[in-house]
Design a protein around this motif. Structure first.
Motif, PDB file in Angstrom:
ATOM      1  N   CYS A 145       0.817  -1.204   0.000  1.00 49.22           N
ATOM      2  CA  CYS A 145       0.000   0.000   0.000  1.00 49.22           C
ATOM      3  C   CYS A 145       0.860   1.266   0.000  1.00 49.22           C
ATOM      4  CB  CYS A 145      -0.946  -0.003   1.202  1.00 49.22           C
ATOM      5  SG  CYS A 145      -2.272  -1.221   1.075  1.00 49.22           S
ATOM      6  N   LEU A 146       2.012   1.209   0.676  1.00 55.75           N
ATOM      7  CA  LEU A 146       2.939   2.339   0.623  1.00 55.75           C
ATOM      8  C   LEU A 146       3.449   2.546  -0.798  1.00 55.75           C
ATOM      9  CD1 LEU A 146       5.053   1.764   3.876  1.00 55.75           C
ATOM     10  CD2 LEU A 146       3.297   3.508   3.481  1.00 55.75           C
ATOM     11  N   MET A 147       3.755   1.443  -1.483  1.00 54.21           N
ATOM     12  CA  MET A 147       4.213   1.537  -2.860  1.00 54.21           C
ATOM     13  C   MET A 147       3.097   2.045  -3.777  1.00 54.21           C
ATOM     14  SD  MET A 147       7.461   0.636  -3.512  1.00 54.21           S
ATOM     15  CE  MET A 147       7.756   1.860  -2.242  1.00 54.21           C
ATOM     16  N   GLY A 148       1.868   1.597  -3.512  1.00 53.09           N
ATOM     17  CA  GLY A 148       0.735   2.080  -4.287  1.00 53.09           C
ATOM     18  C   GLY A 148       0.539   3.570  -4.124  1.00 53.09           C
ATOM     19  N   SER A 149       0.699   4.062  -2.895  1.00 52.65           N
ATOM     20  CA  SER A 149       0.576   5.497  -2.637  1.00 52.65           C
ATOM     21  C   SER A 149       1.696   6.275  -3.320  1.00 52.65           C
ATOM     22  CB  SER A 149       0.608   5.758  -1.124  1.00 52.65           C
ATOM     23  OG  SER A 149      -0.472   5.129  -0.476  1.00 52.65           O
ATOM     24  N   ALA A 150       2.908   5.708  -3.280  1.00 53.94           N
ATOM     25  CA  ALA A 150       4.043   6.359  -3.929  1.00 53.94           C
ATOM     26  C   ALA A 150       3.835   6.451  -5.440  1.00 53.94           C
ATOM     27  CB  ALA A 150       5.331   5.605  -3.619  1.00 53.94           C
ATOM     28  N   ALA A 151       3.343   5.362  -6.032  1.00 58.43           N
ATOM     29  CA  ALA A 151       3.102   5.343  -7.474  1.00 58.43           C
ATOM     30  C   ALA A 151       1.996   6.318  -7.855  1.00 58.43           C
ATOM     31  CB  ALA A 151       2.734   3.933  -7.923  1.00 58.43           C
ATOM     32  N   GLY A 152       0.906   6.330  -7.080  1.00 59.50           N
ATOM     33  CA  GLY A 152      -0.209   7.217  -7.391  1.00 59.50           C
ATOM     34  C   GLY A 152       0.150   8.679  -7.272  1.00 59.50           C
ATOM     35  N   SER A 153       0.845   9.033  -6.195  1.00 64.18           N
ATOM     36  CA  SER A 153       1.207  10.439  -6.002  1.00 64.18           C
ATOM     37  C   SER A 153       2.187  10.907  -7.072  1.00 64.18           C
ATOM     38  CB  SER A 153       1.797  10.649  -4.603  1.00 64.18           C
ATOM     39  OG  SER A 153       2.962   9.864  -4.409  1.00 64.18           O
ATOM     40  N   ALA A 154       3.147  10.040  -7.445  1.00 61.82           N
ATOM     41  CA  ALA A 154       4.096  10.409  -8.499  1.00 61.82           C
ATOM     42  C   ALA A 154       3.385  10.536  -9.838  1.00 61.82           C
ATOM     43  CB  ALA A 154       5.205   9.368  -8.592  1.00 61.82           C
ATOM     44  N   GLY A 155       2.419   9.666 -10.082  1.00 62.17           N
ATOM     45  CA  GLY A 155       1.671   9.721 -11.333  1.00 62.17           C
ATOM     46  C   GLY A 155       0.873  10.994 -11.488  1.00 62.17           C
ATOM     47  N   HIS A 156       0.499  11.621 -10.371  1.00 59.74           N
ATOM     48  CA  HIS A 156      -0.238  12.890 -10.405  1.00 59.74           C
ATOM     49  C   HIS A 156       0.690  14.097 -10.279  1.00 59.74           C
ATOM     50  CE1 HIS A 156      -3.693  10.230  -9.583  1.00 59.74           C
ATOM     51  NE2 HIS A 156      -4.413  11.185 -10.143  1.00 59.74           N
ATOM     52  N   GLY A 157       1.998  13.837 -10.380  1.00 58.92           N
ATOM     53  CA  GLY A 157       2.954  14.939 -10.335  1.00 58.92           C
ATOM     54  C   GLY A 157       3.204  15.485  -8.949  1.00 58.92           C
ATOM     55  N   ARG A 158       2.822  14.737  -7.906  1.00 58.09           N
ATOM     56  CA  ARG A 158       3.014  15.182  -6.525  1.00 58.09           C
ATOM     57  C   ARG A 158       3.618  14.041  -5.702  1.00 58.09           C
ATOM     58  NH1 ARG A 158       0.382  19.935  -5.485  1.00 58.09           N
ATOM     59  NH2 ARG A 158      -1.086  20.665  -7.062  1.00 58.09           N
ATOM     60  N   ALA A 159       4.763  13.556  -6.126  1.00 58.06           N
ATOM     61  CA  ALA A 159       5.404  12.412  -5.465  1.00 58.06           C
ATOM     62  C   ALA A 159       5.572  12.666  -3.978  1.00 58.06           C
ATOM     63  CB  ALA A 159       6.756  12.136  -6.103  1.00 58.06           C
ATOM     64  N   LEU A 160       5.189  11.659  -3.181  1.00 63.46           N
ATOM     65  CA  LEU A 160       5.233  11.800  -1.728  1.00 63.46           C
ATOM     66  C   LEU A 160       6.109  10.758  -1.051  1.00 63.46           C
ATOM     67  CD1 LEU A 160       1.451  12.506  -0.982  1.00 63.46           C
ATOM     68  CD2 LEU A 160       3.321  14.164  -1.129  1.00 63.46           C
ATOM     69  N   GLY A 161       6.332   9.613  -1.691  1.00 65.84           N
ATOM     70  CA  GLY A 161       7.054   8.541  -1.028  1.00 65.84           C
ATOM     71  C   GLY A 161       8.115   7.900  -1.897  1.00 65.84           C
ATOM     72  N   ALA A 162       9.102   7.301  -1.227  1.00 68.36           N
ATOM     73  CA  ALA A 162      10.177   6.588  -1.915  1.00 68.36           C
ATOM     74  C   ALA A 162      10.756   5.567  -0.960  1.00 68.36           C
ATOM     75  CB  ALA A 162      11.264   7.561  -2.375  1.00 68.36           C
ATOM     76  N   SER A 163      11.441   4.601  -1.514  1.00 66.65           N
ATOM     77  CA  SER A 163      12.106   3.588  -0.709  1.00 66.65           C
ATOM     78  C   SER A 163      13.531   3.431  -1.216  1.00 66.65           C
ATOM     79  CB  SER A 163      11.355   2.252  -0.802  1.00 66.65           C
ATOM     80  OG  SER A 163      11.886   1.307   0.092  1.00 66.65           O
ATOM     81  N   GLY A 164      14.476   3.570  -0.301  1.00 65.45           N
ATOM     82  CA  GLY A 164      15.880   3.646  -0.691  1.00 65.45           C
ATOM     83  C   GLY A 164      16.429   2.448  -1.411  1.00 65.45           C
ATOM     84  N   GLN A 165      15.810   1.262  -1.235  1.00 60.54           N
ATOM     85  CA  GLN A 165      16.371   0.080  -1.885  1.00 60.54           C
ATOM     86  C   GLN A 165      16.115   0.052  -3.386  1.00 60.54           C
ATOM     87  OE1 GLN A 165      14.014  -0.164   0.503  1.00 60.54           O
ATOM     88  NE2 GLN A 165      12.299  -1.401  -0.205  1.00 60.54           N
ATOM     89  N   SER A 166      15.240   0.918  -3.878  1.00 57.73           N
ATOM     90  CA  SER A 166      14.997   1.017  -5.318  1.00 57.73           C
ATOM     91  C   SER A 166      14.761   2.481  -5.658  1.00 57.73           C
ATOM     92  CB  SER A 166      13.785   0.160  -5.728  1.00 57.73           C
ATOM     93  OG  SER A 166      13.612   0.172  -7.131  1.00 57.73           O
ATOM     94  N   LEU A 167      15.836   3.188  -5.841  1.00 50.77           N
ATOM     95  CA  LEU A 167      15.771   4.637  -6.023  1.00 50.77           C
ATOM     96  C   LEU A 167      16.981   5.105  -6.827  1.00 50.77           C
ATOM     97  CD1 LEU A 167      14.221   7.267  -5.052  1.00 50.77           C
ATOM     98  CD2 LEU A 167      15.894   7.366  -3.207  1.00 50.77           C
ATOM     99  N   ALA A 168      16.749   6.025  -7.755  1.00 53.48           N
ATOM    100  CA  ALA A 168      17.839   6.586  -8.549  1.00 53.48           C
ATOM    101  C   ALA A 168      17.591   8.073  -8.752  1.00 53.48           C
ATOM    102  CB  ALA A 168      17.941   5.881  -9.903  1.00 53.48           C
TER     103      ALA A 168
END
Length: 234
Positions: free
Chosen positions: A39-62
């Motif tokens: 659900c955290l990943m779903g929220s991160a994907a949704g917020s980024a898709g709307h141009g308002r990214a809110l979450g990230a996880s360091g193990q998969s980030l660039a």
């Protein structure tokens, strides 16, 4: 997959990761953690898709070196115990014009599962410790976090509120059902997007215990009552 998402205006790409092996028959603890992280990943994907990214996880980030240097690297958040991934994301959003996008990816990064309920609460309390700092980086996000905490707190103390006559069981049941419905929508969309329908059986248990967990982890995090790499913070 992450590299392929870097367009000319993209400064950071948040990748998808998960905790439990697919079809591996995770136990109750691993199932709960997997649903929560999904659900955290779903929220991160949704917020980024709307141009308002809110979450990230360091193990998969660039992120681009130029974007990193534009905000002074980790200098502004180096005093924080953890959360450098999310805090860097919000620094980019607040102080630059770089875009932050999400990549589902064909090969998700596997995040090590916790070994006990105590470790899970300790981990989430550490994550929650950065919530007050969001007031400086993203006030709107801080208000969202505060609103979420207050809603879950109201649900947790609702039996007491009913007993002293401040509300009724009908209102409590209605609010709880609406919240579970919203959680179900988020979980269902994330499970479909990331092909994790195998976690459906754990969703009811997660949804029922989420309010108490959110309040408990939130209070511990704000007070700094957690450990990190065998170091205690109080």
């Amino acid at each position: 997959d992450l590299v392929g998402c870097f367009g000319p205006e993209v400064g950071m790409v948040v990748g998808y990761s998960e905790t439990a092996d697919r079809g591996g028959g995770p136990g109750l603890l691993r199932g709960w953690e997997a649903v929560d992280f999904l659900c955290l990943m779903g929220s991160a994907a949704g917020s980024a898709g709307h141009g308002r990214a809110l979450g990230a996880s360091g193990q998969s980030l660039a992120f681009r070196k130029a974007a990193f240097e534009e905000v002074g690297g980790y200098e502004r958040v180096k005093h924080r115990v953890s959360g450098d991934d999310v805090l860097l994301l919000h620094l980019l959003r607040r102080h630059t014009r770089w875009r932050v996008v999400f990549s589902s990816g064909a090969a998700p990064v596997k995040h090590p599962a916790v070994s006990s309920w105590h470790d899970l609460l300790n981990q989430r309390a550490r994550w929650a410790s950065n919530a007050p700092y969001q007031l400086l980086l993203n006030p709107a996000f801080f208000l969202y976090l505060l609103n979420s905490f207050c809603l879950n707190l109201a649900i947790v103390v609702s039996p007491l509120l009913v007993q002293i006559g401040l509300t009724s069981w009908q209102w409590v049941a209605g609010i709880w059902l609406l919240k579970m419905l919203a959680d179900a929508v988020l979980f269902t969309r994330a499970a479909e997007q990331f092909h994790r329908r195998d976690l459906q059986r754990f969703f009811p248990w997660w949804a029922l215990t989420l309010p108490a967990y959110t309040v408990y982890a939130g209070i511990l995090g704000v007070l700094g009552w957690f450990t990190w790499k065998d170091i205690g913070y109080t």
